[in-house]
Structures are given as C-alpha cells and as structure tokens.
Design a protein around this motif. Structure first.
Motif, PDB file in Angstrom:
ATOM      1  N   THR A 252      46.486  35.948  47.246  1.00  0.00           N
ATOM      2  CA  THR A 252      47.436  37.125  48.290  1.00  0.00           C
ATOM      3  C   THR A 252      46.234  37.522  48.891  1.00  0.00           C
ATOM      4  O   THR A 252      45.127  37.933  48.408  1.00  0.00           O
ATOM      5  CB  THR A 252      48.143  38.041  47.483  1.00  0.00           C
ATOM      6  N   SER A 253      46.274  38.389  50.215  1.00  0.00           N
ATOM      7  CA  SER A 253      45.653  39.245  50.863  1.00  0.00           C
ATOM      8  C   SER A 253      45.503  40.511  49.927  1.00  0.00           C
ATOM      9  O   SER A 253      46.167  40.885  49.122  1.00  0.00           O
ATOM     10  CB  SER A 253      46.125  39.543  52.119  1.00  0.00           C
ATOM     11  N   ASN A 254      44.499  41.142  50.516  1.00  0.00           N
ATOM     12  CA  ASN A 254      44.242  42.584  50.002  1.00  0.00           C
ATOM     13  C   ASN A 254      43.746  42.534  48.386  1.00  0.00           C
ATOM     14  O   ASN A 254      44.011  43.397  47.606  1.00  0.00           O
ATOM     15  CB  ASN A 254      45.526  43.623  49.899  1.00  0.00           C
ATOM     16  N   THR A 255      43.116  41.231  48.098  1.00  0.00           N
ATOM     17  CA  THR A 255      42.609  41.189  46.736  1.00  0.00           C
ATOM     18  C   THR A 255      41.006  41.973  46.809  1.00  0.00           C
ATOM     19  O   THR A 255      40.274  41.627  47.874  1.00  0.00           O
ATOM     20  CB  THR A 255      42.355  39.592  46.355  1.00  0.00           C
ATOM     21  N   THR A 256      40.948  42.713  45.781  1.00  0.00           N
ATOM     22  CA  THR A 256      39.520  43.252  45.600  1.00  0.00           C
ATOM     23  C   THR A 256      38.711  42.831  44.354  1.00  0.00           C
ATOM     24  O   THR A 256      39.296  42.005  43.640  1.00  0.00           O
ATOM     25  CB  THR A 256      39.686  44.901  45.227  1.00  0.00           C
ATOM     26  N   LEU A 257      37.575  43.032  44.313  1.00  0.00           N
ATOM     27  CA  LEU A 257      36.751  42.758  43.058  1.00  0.00           C
ATOM     28  C   LEU A 257      37.452  43.000  41.588  1.00  0.00           C
ATOM     29  O   LEU A 257      37.499  42.242  40.767  1.00  0.00           O
ATOM     30  CB  LEU A 257      35.453  43.157  43.352  1.00  0.00           C
ATOM     31  N   GLU A 258      37.945  44.151  41.540  1.00  0.00           N
ATOM     32  CA  GLU A 258      38.785  44.522  40.385  1.00  0.00           C
ATOM     33  C   GLU A 258      39.895  43.921  40.226  1.00  0.00           C
ATOM     34  O   GLU A 258      40.414  43.652  39.345  1.00  0.00           O
ATOM     35  CB  GLU A 258      38.907  46.224  40.420  1.00  0.00           C
ATOM     36  N   SER A 259      40.645  43.234  41.332  1.00  0.00           N
ATOM     37  CA  SER A 259      42.138  42.711  41.162  1.00  0.00           C
ATOM     38  C   SER A 259      42.005  41.053  41.356  1.00  0.00           C
ATOM     39  O   SER A 259      43.012  40.724  41.316  1.00  0.00           O
ATOM     40  CB  SER A 259      42.903  43.332  42.127  1.00  0.00           C
ATOM     41  N   ILE A 260      40.699  40.511  41.154  1.00  0.00           N
ATOM     42  CA  ILE A 260      40.926  39.209  41.280  1.00  0.00           C
ATOM     43  C   ILE A 260      41.506  38.567  40.127  1.00  0.00           C
ATOM     44  O   ILE A 260      41.495  39.182  38.894  1.00  0.00           O
ATOM     45  CB  ILE A 260      39.425  38.596  41.067  1.00  0.00           C
ATOM     46  N   GLY A 261      42.480  37.699  40.430  1.00  0.00           N
ATOM     47  CA  GLY A 261      43.285  36.891  39.343  1.00  0.00           C
ATOM     48  C   GLY A 261      42.395  35.974  38.544  1.00  0.00           C
ATOM     49  O   GLY A 261      41.818  35.198  38.959  1.00  0.00           O
ATOM     50  N   ILE A 262      42.580  36.193  37.328  1.00  0.00           N
ATOM     51  CA  ILE A 262      41.952  35.448  36.341  1.00  0.00           C
ATOM     52  C   ILE A 262      42.935  34.476  35.554  1.00  0.00           C
ATOM     53  O   ILE A 262      43.935  34.992  34.984  1.00  0.00           O
ATOM     54  CB  ILE A 262      41.206  36.229  35.295  1.00  0.00           C
ATOM     55  N   PRO A 263      42.955  33.088  35.635  1.00  0.00           N
ATOM     56  CA  PRO A 263      43.859  32.393  35.112  1.00  0.00           C
ATOM     57  C   PRO A 263      43.685  32.278  33.391  1.00  0.00           C
ATOM     58  O   PRO A 263      42.797  32.692  33.012  1.00  0.00           O
ATOM     59  CB  PRO A 263      43.759  30.984  35.806  1.00  0.00           C
ATOM     60  N   ARG A 264      44.738  31.960  32.853  1.00  0.00           N
ATOM     61  CA  ARG A 264      44.611  31.796  31.405  1.00  0.00           C
ATOM     62  C   ARG A 264      43.646  30.722  30.737  1.00  0.00           C
ATOM     63  O   ARG A 264      43.419  29.835  31.660  1.00  0.00           O
ATOM     64  CB  ARG A 264      46.111  31.558  30.799  1.00  0.00           C
ATOM     65  N   ASP A 265      43.069  31.173  29.785  1.00  0.00           N
ATOM     66  CA  ASP A 265      41.861  30.577  29.200  1.00  0.00           C
ATOM     67  C   ASP A 265      40.863  30.760  29.827  1.00  0.00           C
ATOM     68  O   ASP A 265      39.523  29.904  29.524  1.00  0.00           O
ATOM     69  CB  ASP A 265      42.320  29.045  29.045  1.00  0.00           C
ATOM     70  N   TYR A 266      40.708  31.740  30.845  1.00  0.00           N
ATOM     71  CA  TYR A 266      39.204  32.207  31.164  1.00  0.00           C
ATOM     72  C   TYR A 266      39.087  33.691  31.263  1.00  0.00           C
ATOM     73  O   TYR A 266      40.169  34.322  31.021  1.00  0.00           O
ATOM     74  CB  TYR A 266      39.406  31.827  32.791  1.00  0.00           C
ATOM     75  N   TRP A 267      37.878  34.237  31.061  1.00  0.00           N
ATOM     76  CA  TRP A 267      37.558  35.188  30.693  1.00  0.00           C
ATOM     77  C   TRP A 267      36.363  35.740  31.694  1.00  0.00           C
ATOM     78  O   TRP A 267      35.620  34.826  31.795  1.00  0.00           O
ATOM     79  CB  TRP A 267      37.224  35.426  29.445  1.00  0.00           C
ATOM     80  N   ARG A 268      36.384  37.347  31.849  1.00  0.00           N
ATOM     81  CA  ARG A 268      35.160  37.796  32.700  1.00  0.00           C
ATOM     82  C   ARG A 268      34.976  39.132  31.687  1.00  0.00           C
ATOM     83  O   ARG A 268      35.787  39.804  31.096  1.00  0.00           O
ATOM     84  CB  ARG A 268      35.305  37.867  34.058  1.00  0.00           C
TER      85      ARG A 268
END
Length: 532
Positions: A252-268
């Motif tokens: 989606t548009s209006n994505t920020t560094l904080e709101s990046i979507g992380i799929p399941r089975d991944y982590w940051r």
C-alpha cells in the motif's frame, strides 16, 4: 381637356392616367405610381416595389424609413416593425429579430440594451418587446445588462444559479469548463494552486491521498525513509522514497520505515531497520504482529529487540522465552517448560546404576573362560589392525573440525562444510545434553558449570577408581610390601582416566564455551548504523 371651346387637348399629368374623352386626369391607385404623362388607363400605372410605399397619385415610390418595412409589391404604406424586431435600414422588405438580451419596442430602428441585473440574463424578447430576465444557470456567470451567460472557465465554478461571477476552485480540487462544482483530486494526483483546471500526477515515486495539495508520501512498493517536511519530500522524492527491501511488504502507499510489513516467519531487530531475517529455528516469528510481554532480564540480554514474536516469545529471531520457567527448544521450534531439578537426581542414579552394572559385568566376565578367549582374540585383532591409532585419528579429526569455527574463527568453504555439518550434532557436553542451559541461570553461571563439570567428572571418576582399587587391595589380602606397586598402578589408572576425559570432552566443552561467547549482531538503526 377641362375647358369648353378648346381647339386641342392637354397632356395627362404624372401619377395620373387620362381615358379617351377625359375632362380631368384620374390618379393612379394606392400601391401604384407613374412618372409618365401619356397613360390612357389605370393599367398603365406601375406597382410599387418591395420596401417602398406608394400613396394615391404617386409619381415615384417612397422608401420605407428605418423601423418600418414593406413586404411584397403594391404597398400603399410601410408597416412599423413589431415589438421584438427592428430595422435600421431604409427600404427594407422585412424586420430583423431582436437579439438575445436586447430590447426592441414597436417600430424600433435599433437594438436597445436590456436592463437585467448582475446574476441574470435576458432571454428571447417577448411579444411586448421587453426581454424577461432569468437567473444565470449553474456553471455560468452573468454580468447583467444584455450579456448572455458566460460558461465558467476550467478551474472555476458557479455552484448555484444567479451568480454574477465564477469562483475559483480551492487547492486540492479542480474543475472543467462550465462546472457547477469542484472535484477532489484523485489519489496519486495533486493541485497546489487555486483555480486549477486539472490535477497533476505526483512525481515518481510519490503518491497522495484524495484532495491533496502536495505529494508527501511514497507510492506502492516504496517506503518513506524518514519523516520530513512535505515540501522537502516533494522537492527530493528519491532521497526519501526507497524501494521496498527484500522479504518486506509495501503493498500500500504511505508506507514508512516503521510501518513496513513483515511477513510471518521473518523478523527484524527494530522499527528503524530494513534488515529482515528469516526465522530458521523458530515457528513463532509473527512478522508485523505486536510486541509481547517481555521479561526484563531476557529483554536486556536480547539487546532490546523489537516486536514481531508470538506470545511467550521474544528476543532475536524470537528464540528467547518471556517466562523464566521456559527455554527455547530447537527440536520443538519454540518455548517449552524447563525440566524439574529432579532430573539431576535421575541422572546421578542412572550414572551409578550404569557404573555398578559395568563393574559387575567386568567382575563376572573376568572370571569367565569364554571372556578370556574373546579378549585374547580382540587383543590379537587390535594388534594386527591397530584400532587405537585409527580411533585417535577419528577423534582428532572431530576435535579439529568442531573447533575451527567457534574457537579459531576459521570459515571453511561450503563445499567442505556441507558434509561436515553433522559434527555439530555430536557433542560430549554432558551438561548441555542432560539439562537445558537456559534453565540454569545467568550466562556466568552457565559458563562456570560448563567449564567445571569435566573437572568434577575427572575427580568423581578418580575417586571411584581409587575406592575400587582400595577395595580390591583389601579383599585380595596382599602383603604390605606390594602396596607401593599397587598405588602406582592405581595412579596410572587415574591418569589414564583424566587423559581420556580431557581428550574426549574438553574440545567439545571448549567449543560450547566459545560458541556461548560468540554473538550474532543485528542492525537496529539504518541511520546511525548501530548494531546489537
């Protein structure tokens, strides 16, 4: 001839005709004329032409004055233009319809301007010649007087009827020609100034919401690196909008560094990094899920790792447990309850039982004749084949391969490590195999136990060997003169036991200690480069 006794006749007068024997001239009828003097009948009079009038006895046709007309021929007089028409020429055969918004009374020779006020206009002139004034339609403006409605230009509107002028659209909206309302700019477009006829697409790779006056966030498949003034983002879009990192979701548009979507089975590690890791050992990485309750001690040990784990899990790659009564099991790929301390008692009992069983078997087999023959054969086979050197070579290979990476920091090519990875599953670390180290306590306590248990094992084994030797000496009834030789034999056994334990166990234990001190760092801030 109108006199008696005349000797000749007179010429007939113009505009008249004289029949034979006439004593007086007769005038041409209305609608005809004649400039001749020899007419002998009314048929000789000519018909009055179109646009002219001829009264009785006319010598020449008279052109109709302005404001009048004469249609067809043989008109005795000119008719005035009716209301709603005018004629500014002479000798006209018809009148002209009065224009929209003009006033033409009966007999008008000119179009007179109407007296409509601002916001109204004059429609078609009525029968009385006076135009009616109507409200200006929506989407147009009327300045009044005789002016017709003027369609609003692009970027301006007339929202209601009866407006004298069009209003400009506000920023963030636009309109076409003749519009009654302004339309919001669609998403992905903007209108920065008032009175725009159309919205402008956002520059790549920016986007906007509906009704935007500026493009201030990133479009789909991009994210906003850091917050800034919208004008600054708009002026340098490629400095702020970056391509979505691997494994991330910027659908989606209006994505920020904080709101990046992380799929399941991944982590940051935090909301300020684009470094995303796949959770190979844990099934509890929730991706963009919320943070869980976190043990303060565990959270401190994990370097303040960010959210992204299922309930009960936290830390890097979600391989820490929230509860101090649980540990992370790679076999279960999640947190499980710590075993009870009674396991140590069970372990000690198993060791005692095995040792006792081994001792009994050794004593029984030592007296058996078949065992003697078997042992002799084994000795012959060993002397011929040499099992002991081969076993030492195998153990030495294990010791070197197992410690190259953790202890010496040597990284081997994957073609080599592909068939040596099984060594990681082989461990003589008895403490780690029997009781999870995460359930023991702090890192210092775990390292202390990991380093001391081989020494304790040597001491306990040595004590068992000494007790066995003492019991054997006392039961054998040997003389005191042989005590020194017996002590030496016992010491040799103790030394052999210590060397065997050190040879087999210490490399595996040292590898465990060094691996415990090895830390995998994670990027937690893309701006400062901070890693934890």
């Amino acid at each position: 001839q109108n006199e008696t006794g005349a000797t000749s006749c007179r010429d007939c007068e113009q505009g008249h005709y004289c029949e034979p024997g006439a004593s007086a001239p007769l005038p041409c009828g209305a609608g005809t004329y004649s400039d001749k003097t020899n007419l002998d009948s009314a048929g000789g009079c000519e018909g009055c032409p179109e646009g002219h009038a001829c009264t009785t006895g006319s010598v020449a046709p008279v052109a109709c004055r302005s404001g009048t007309f004469a249609s067809g021929s043989r008109n005795a007089e000119c008719e005035p233009c009716k209301a709603g028409e005018y004629q500014n020429a002479t000798g006209a055969a018809s009148c002209v319809a009065c224009g929209l918004g003009s006033f033409c009374p009966v007999g008008a020779s000119l179009e007179l301007p109407a007296a409509c006020g601002p916001g109204t206009y004059a429609n078609i002139t009525d029968g009385d010649g006076i135009p009616d004034c109507f409200d200006c339609p929506a989407g147009s403006s009327c300045s009044g007087g005789a002016a017709p409605p003027a369609e609003c230009s692009p970027g301006s509107v007339a929202a209601t009827p009866g407006l004298a002028k069009c209003e400009r659209c506000e920023p963030g909206t636009s309109s076409g020609a003749g519009s009654a309302s302004c339309s919001e700019c669609a998403a992905g477009t903007y209108a920065a100034n008032p009175g725009q006829g159309q919205c402008v697409p956002c520059p790549y790779p920016l986007s906007s919401e509906r009704g935007a006056v500026i493009c201030s966030f990133c479009q789909k498949d991009f994210y906003l690196l850091k917050s800034a003034d919208p004008a600054e983002v708009f002026s340098s879009p490629t400095d702020y909008c970056k391509a979505c990192p691997p494994y991330a979701d910027c659908a989606t548009s209006n994505t920020t560094l904080e709101s990046i979507g992380i799929p399941r089975d991944y982590w940051r590690a935090s909301l300020l990094t684009t470094e995303i890791h796949k959770c190979d050992a844990s099934d509890h990485c929730s991706g963009s899920g919320g943070a869980t309750e976190t043990s303060r001690r565990r959270l401190a040990a994990s370097g303040g790792a960010g959210p992204g784990c299922d309930l009960g899990h936290t830390g890097p790659l979600c391989e820490w447990c929230v509860s101090d009564e649980q540990y992370f099991s790679r076999a279960e790929r999640g947190c499980v309850d710590c075993p009870t301390t009674g396991r140590f008692g069970i372990l000690a009992g198993v060791v005692v039982v095995l040792a006792g069983t081994g001792l009994v078997l050794y004593r029984v087999l030592a007296r058996a004749e078949a065992w003697g023959r078997l042992r002799a054969r084994l000795d012959i086979c060993e002397s011929q084949v040499g099992f002991q050197p081969k076993f030492k070579i195998l153990v030495s290979f294990y010791q070197i391969a197992a410690t190259l990476g953790p202890v010496y920091g040597v990284r081997l090519h994957e073609d080599f490590t592909r068939w040596t990875d099984f060594i990681d599953a082989i461990s003589f670390d008895l403490l780690g195999l029997t009781y999870p180290d995460a359930c023991i306590g702090s890192m210092a306590e775990r390292l202390l136990l990991a380093g001391l248990w081989p020494i304790a094992s040597i001491m306990l084994g040595g004590a068992a060997i000494a007790c066995y030797a003492l019991a054997e000496w006392l039961l054998s009834g040997r003389a005191d003169s042989l005590r020194r030789e017996f002590v030496r034999a016992t010491l040799r056994h103790l030394l052999y036991w210590a060397i065997l334990v050190a040879y087999l166990v210490l490399p595996s234990v040292s590898r465990s200690i060094f691996k415990a001190r090895q830390c995998e760092s994670f990027n937690v801030d893309d701006f400062t480069g901070d890693r934890r």
